[in-house]
Motif scaffolding. Structure first.
Motif, PDB file in Angstrom:
ATOM      1  N   VAL A  72      82.475  -0.447  83.766  1.00  0.00           N
ATOM      2  CA  VAL A  72      81.944  -0.372  82.401  1.00  0.00           C
ATOM      3  C   VAL A  72      81.035   0.843  82.255  1.00  0.00           C
ATOM      4  O   VAL A  72      81.147   1.604  81.288  1.00  0.00           O
ATOM      5  CB  VAL A  72      81.189  -1.666  82.024  1.00  0.00           C
ATOM      6  N   LEU A  73      80.154   1.051  83.220  1.00  0.00           N
ATOM      7  CA  LEU A  73      79.238   2.196  83.137  1.00  0.00           C
ATOM      8  C   LEU A  73      79.998   3.519  83.142  1.00  0.00           C
ATOM      9  O   LEU A  73      79.647   4.448  82.403  1.00  0.00           O
ATOM     10  CB  LEU A  73      78.230   2.148  84.282  1.00  0.00           C
ATOM     11  N   GLU A  81      87.671   6.533  71.378  1.00  0.00           N
ATOM     12  CA  GLU A  81      87.692   5.124  70.981  1.00  0.00           C
ATOM     13  C   GLU A  81      87.587   4.175  72.171  1.00  0.00           C
ATOM     14  O   GLU A  81      86.905   3.157  72.102  1.00  0.00           O
ATOM     15  CB  GLU A  81      88.991   4.854  70.218  1.00  0.00           C
ATOM     16  N   ARG A  82      88.241   4.510  73.265  1.00  0.00           N
ATOM     17  CA  ARG A  82      88.194   3.636  74.441  1.00  0.00           C
ATOM     18  C   ARG A  82      86.773   3.527  74.999  1.00  0.00           C
ATOM     19  O   ARG A  82      86.327   2.458  75.353  1.00  0.00           O
ATOM     20  CB  ARG A  82      89.140   4.130  75.520  1.00  0.00           C
ATOM     21  N   ALA A  83      86.093   4.634  75.083  1.00  0.00           N
ATOM     22  CA  ALA A  83      84.719   4.614  75.587  1.00  0.00           C
ATOM     23  C   ALA A  83      83.812   3.839  74.645  1.00  0.00           C
ATOM     24  O   ALA A  83      82.917   3.117  75.086  1.00  0.00           O
ATOM     25  CB  ALA A  83      84.200   6.028  75.782  1.00  0.00           C
ATOM     26  N   ALA A  84      84.054   3.982  73.347  1.00  0.00           N
ATOM     27  CA  ALA A  84      83.235   3.290  72.348  1.00  0.00           C
ATOM     28  C   ALA A  84      83.349   1.778  72.492  1.00  0.00           C
ATOM     29  O   ALA A  84      82.383   1.048  72.252  1.00  0.00           O
ATOM     30  CB  ALA A  84      83.632   3.720  70.948  1.00  0.00           C
ATOM     31  N   SER A  89      79.897  -3.541  73.167  1.00  0.00           N
ATOM     32  CA  SER A  89      80.391  -4.881  73.413  1.00  0.00           C
ATOM     33  C   SER A  89      79.331  -5.757  74.086  1.00  0.00           C
ATOM     34  O   SER A  89      78.677  -5.343  75.043  1.00  0.00           O
ATOM     35  CB  SER A  89      81.634  -4.795  74.300  1.00  0.00           C
ATOM     36  N   ALA A  90      79.186  -6.982  73.591  1.00  0.00           N
ATOM     37  CA  ALA A  90      78.249  -7.932  74.202  1.00  0.00           C
ATOM     38  C   ALA A  90      78.681  -8.264  75.623  1.00  0.00           C
ATOM     39  O   ALA A  90      77.851  -8.422  76.526  1.00  0.00           O
ATOM     40  CB  ALA A  90      78.158  -9.197  73.353  1.00  0.00           C
ATOM     41  N   THR A  91      79.986  -8.353  75.842  1.00  0.00           N
ATOM     42  CA  THR A  91      80.501  -8.639  77.181  1.00  0.00           C
ATOM     43  C   THR A  91      80.156  -7.499  78.134  1.00  0.00           C
ATOM     44  O   THR A  91      79.706  -7.739  79.254  1.00  0.00           O
ATOM     45  CB  THR A  91      82.034  -8.836  77.136  1.00  0.00           C
ATOM     46  N   SER A  92      80.363  -6.269  77.694  1.00  0.00           N
ATOM     47  CA  SER A  92      80.029  -5.111  78.519  1.00  0.00           C
ATOM     48  C   SER A  92      78.547  -5.077  78.843  1.00  0.00           C
ATOM     49  O   SER A  92      78.154  -4.777  79.971  1.00  0.00           O
ATOM     50  CB  SER A  92      80.420  -3.813  77.811  1.00  0.00           C
ATOM     51  N   ASN A  93      77.727  -5.394  77.857  1.00  0.00           N
ATOM     52  CA  ASN A  93      76.279  -5.410  78.074  1.00  0.00           C
ATOM     53  C   ASN A  93      75.883  -6.485  79.077  1.00  0.00           C
ATOM     54  O   ASN A  93      74.999  -6.261  79.907  1.00  0.00           O
ATOM     55  CB  ASN A  93      75.545  -5.611  76.753  1.00  0.00           C
ATOM     56  N   ASP A  98      73.647  -7.571  84.711  1.00  0.00           N
ATOM     57  CA  ASP A  98      73.546  -8.136  86.062  1.00  0.00           C
ATOM     58  C   ASP A  98      73.331  -7.039  87.098  1.00  0.00           C
ATOM     59  O   ASP A  98      72.506  -7.174  88.002  1.00  0.00           O
ATOM     60  CB  ASP A  98      74.808  -8.930  86.405  1.00  0.00           C
ATOM     61  N   LEU A  99      74.065  -5.949  86.953  1.00  0.00           N
ATOM     62  CA  LEU A  99      73.896  -4.835  87.885  1.00  0.00           C
ATOM     63  C   LEU A  99      72.526  -4.206  87.733  1.00  0.00           C
ATOM     64  O   LEU A  99      71.858  -3.902  88.721  1.00  0.00           O
ATOM     65  CB  LEU A  99      74.993  -3.782  87.687  1.00  0.00           C
ATOM     66  N   ARG A 100      72.069  -4.020  86.521  1.00  0.00           N
ATOM     67  CA  ARG A 100      70.746  -3.420  86.287  1.00  0.00           C
ATOM     68  C   ARG A 100      69.634  -4.273  86.904  1.00  0.00           C
ATOM     69  O   ARG A 100      68.696  -3.740  87.492  1.00  0.00           O
ATOM     70  CB  ARG A 100      70.497  -3.234  84.796  1.00  0.00           C
ATOM     71  N   ARG A 101      69.752  -5.593  86.761  1.00  0.00           N
ATOM     72  CA  ARG A 101      68.750  -6.483  87.377  1.00  0.00           C
ATOM     73  C   ARG A 101      68.780  -6.368  88.893  1.00  0.00           C
ATOM     74  O   ARG A 101      67.733  -6.301  89.548  1.00  0.00           O
ATOM     75  CB  ARG A 101      68.986  -7.931  86.946  1.00  0.00           C
TER      76      ARG A 101
END
Length: 111
Positions: A72-73, A81-84, A89-93, A98-101
């Motif tokens: 995702v990152l 459009e694909r990157a956007a 996306s809430a799912t992407s966030n 989890d990785l950021r934590r």
């Protein structure tokens, strides 16, 4: 028999935990450490800290979730459009949160 079973269970627990930490392939570990050292310096101390950091991330986040978050990152870095689709996306966030934590925890413990 009960004593043996309990002893066997207790001795098996660290092995299971160790297997979970070691589910990251060597190539992924090396890539992470090289990138970390590139950003933080090319010293022996930074090597130890970057290795520690990945060990902590691996203890928190299973490899498949790590790969999803990294994907995702990387997709967010693109254009079009694909990157956007990966940016808002809430799912992407949730996946990257989890990785950021895990990274924040690793940074506090290792750096």
């Amino acid at each position: 028999m009960l004593k043996f079973s309990l002893a066997l269970m207790l001795s098996a627990t660290p092995v299971v935990a160790q297997q979970a930490i070691n589910d990251y392939p060597t190539e992924a570990r090396a890539e992470y450490v090289f990138a970390c050292m590139s950003a933080n310096g090319q010293t022996q101390d930074v090597l130890r800290r970057c290795s520690c950091s990945l060990d902590e991330i691996a203890a928190i986040l299973p490899y498949d979730r790590y790969v999803s978050a990294e994907t995702v990152l990387r997709m967010r870095l693109g254009s079009g459009e694909r990157a956007a689709m990966f940016r808002g996306s809430a799912t992407s966030n949730a996946i990257t949160a989890d990785l950021r934590r895990a990274q924040a925890e690793a940074e506090m413990l290792c750096f």
